[in-house]
Design a protein around this motif. Structure first.
Motif, short mmCIF file in Angstrom:
data_model
loop_
_atom_site.label_atom_id
_atom_site.label_comp_id
_atom_site.label_asym_id
_atom_site.label_seq_id
_atom_site.Cartn_x
_atom_site.Cartn_y
_atom_site.Cartn_z
N UNK A 46 12.07 4.70 -3.28
CA UNK A 46 11.20 4.14 -4.29
C UNK A 46 10.57 5.16 -5.14
N UNK A 47 10.55 6.58 -4.45
CA UNK A 47 10.12 7.48 -5.20
C UNK A 47 10.88 8.01 -6.43
N UNK A 48 12.07 7.97 -6.05
CA UNK A 48 12.99 8.28 -6.99
C UNK A 48 13.29 7.16 -8.34
N UNK A 49 13.23 5.80 -7.92
CA UNK A 49 13.13 4.91 -8.59
C UNK A 49 11.91 4.62 -9.66
N UNK A 50 10.88 4.94 -8.93
CA UNK A 50 9.60 5.41 -9.74
C UNK A 50 9.74 6.35 -10.76
N UNK A 51 10.17 7.56 -10.42
CA UNK A 51 10.54 8.51 -11.68
C UNK A 51 11.32 7.97 -12.69
N UNK A 52 12.27 7.13 -12.40
CA UNK A 52 13.18 6.43 -13.59
C UNK A 52 12.24 5.51 -14.19
N UNK A 103 1.04 -1.10 -0.06
CA UNK A 103 0.09 -0.01 -0.21
C UNK A 103 0.92 1.30 0.08
N UNK A 104 1.67 1.18 0.91
CA UNK A 104 2.67 2.54 1.18
C UNK A 104 3.53 2.84 -0.05
N UNK A 105 4.19 1.81 -0.42
CA UNK A 105 5.39 1.77 -1.55
C UNK A 105 4.25 2.04 -2.82
N UNK A 106 3.16 1.08 -3.17
CA UNK A 106 2.58 1.45 -4.23
C UNK A 106 2.02 2.84 -4.50
N UNK A 107 1.48 3.50 -3.51
CA UNK A 107 1.18 4.84 -3.57
C UNK A 107 2.20 5.68 -4.02
N UNK A 108 3.56 5.63 -3.46
CA UNK A 108 4.58 6.36 -3.79
C UNK A 108 5.15 5.78 -5.22
N UNK A 109 4.85 4.86 -5.64
CA UNK A 109 5.12 4.47 -7.02
C UNK A 109 4.39 5.18 -8.01
N UNK A 110 2.91 5.08 -7.69
CA UNK A 110 2.11 6.07 -8.71
C UNK A 110 2.47 7.22 -8.72
N UNK A 111 2.89 8.11 -7.58
CA UNK A 111 3.06 9.42 -7.83
C UNK A 111 4.62 9.60 -8.62
N UNK A 112 5.41 8.78 -8.19
CA UNK A 112 6.92 8.82 -8.92
C UNK A 112 6.74 8.43 -10.37
N UNK A 113 5.81 7.45 -10.64
CA UNK A 113 5.67 7.16 -12.08
C UNK A 113 4.90 8.06 -12.84
N UNK A 114 4.38 8.81 -12.11
CA UNK A 114 3.51 9.93 -13.13
C UNK A 114 4.76 11.02 -13.34
N UNK A 115 5.53 11.18 -12.40
CA UNK A 115 6.43 12.37 -12.74
C UNK A 115 7.26 11.84 -13.75
N UNK A 116 7.87 10.69 -13.74
CA UNK A 116 8.81 10.22 -14.67
C UNK A 116 8.01 10.31 -16.09
#
Length: 248
Positions: A138-144, A67-80
């Protein structure tokens, strides 16, 4: 395209890096690089569901992390995804192979680092400091991952190992779930901007879905030691291929 997507689905379910199979094939078939990247992202997205299903038994008691890292991934993925759509990033592209190399070495060395730093395996209720470190990385990984994503799975596996998640198959299941979160927002963004060649993407999606499930089932059967060696070899191969593409 179907065969390459199947192979990429297998690779993504085990470690990550399937993009380096599908992306060059789509360019070879004549697509613009940005279109090829977006189409490849859409095509490989279903394969992550196959991998997640294959690791479903290893994901028990992981709901809070998901849940927590999934939400972080959605936000970071949107930025990327936004960066890919709107911002040319040649400097970032130059850093990618070195980032993957660093992640591979980190993955190789995580046992020694854990012993030196006396990092403990993750407990049922991690401390606040653990969550802060995990969310930031995870936020920066999701951006990438939203921007390009080749080798992003290795980065996530290396980070989870250093954070004390030593069960590789559980880490792989979490990684696949986070990959779904990252790529879901990227798929939506690329679709809205008409960057996807849908006939190619749909054909490859079927191959990626089958490959994702097959790769996860194979990884669980062969054991963690073999999977670890495969991840390290894959990391070095990805680094070499990306450096070759940059310098040729």
């Amino acid at each position: 395209m179907f065969a390459c997507a199947f192979a990429a689905g297998v690779i993504n379910s085990i470690a990550g890096g399937g993009t380096l199979i599908t992306f060059p094939v789509l360019i070879w078939l004549g697509l613009d690089p940005k279109i090829a990247n977006a189409t490849s992202t859409v095509a490989l997205w279903p394969g992550l569901f196959g991998g997640l299903f294959g690791y479903r038994k290893e994901l028990e008691n992981s709901s809070t992390i998901l849940l927590r890292l999934g939400l972080t991934s959605v936000i970071g993925g949107a930025v990327g995804a936004w960066l890919l759509i709107w911002t040319p990033s040649p400097t970032f592209a130059l850093l990618v192979p070195f980032l993957i190399l660093f992640a591979t070495i980190l993955f190789m060395s995580q046992g020694a680092i854990n012993r030196r730093l006396r990092l403990q395996p993750i407990v049922a209720e991690p401390k606040t400091s653990w969550w802060v470190g995990a969310i930031i990385f995870q936020f920066f990984s999701a951006i990438y991952g939203g921007y390009f994503g080749a080798g992003n799975g290795i980065l996530m596996l290396a980070a989870m190992g250093l954070l004390g998640l030593h069960e590789l198959h559980r880490a792989n299941g979490i990684k696949n779930f986070l990959g779904i979160c990252i790529n879901s927002i990227a798929v939506l963004s690329f679709s809205l901007k008409h960057l996807v060649v849908w006939p190619d993407a749909l054909l490859m999606a079927v191959g990626a879905l089958l490959g994702g499930y097959f790769g996860a089932a194979m990884a669980v059967k062969v054991g963690q030691a073999v999977v670890r060696r495969a991840i390290v070899v894959l990391g070095f191969v990805i680094t070499f291929v990306m450096l070759w593409r940059l310098w040729r």
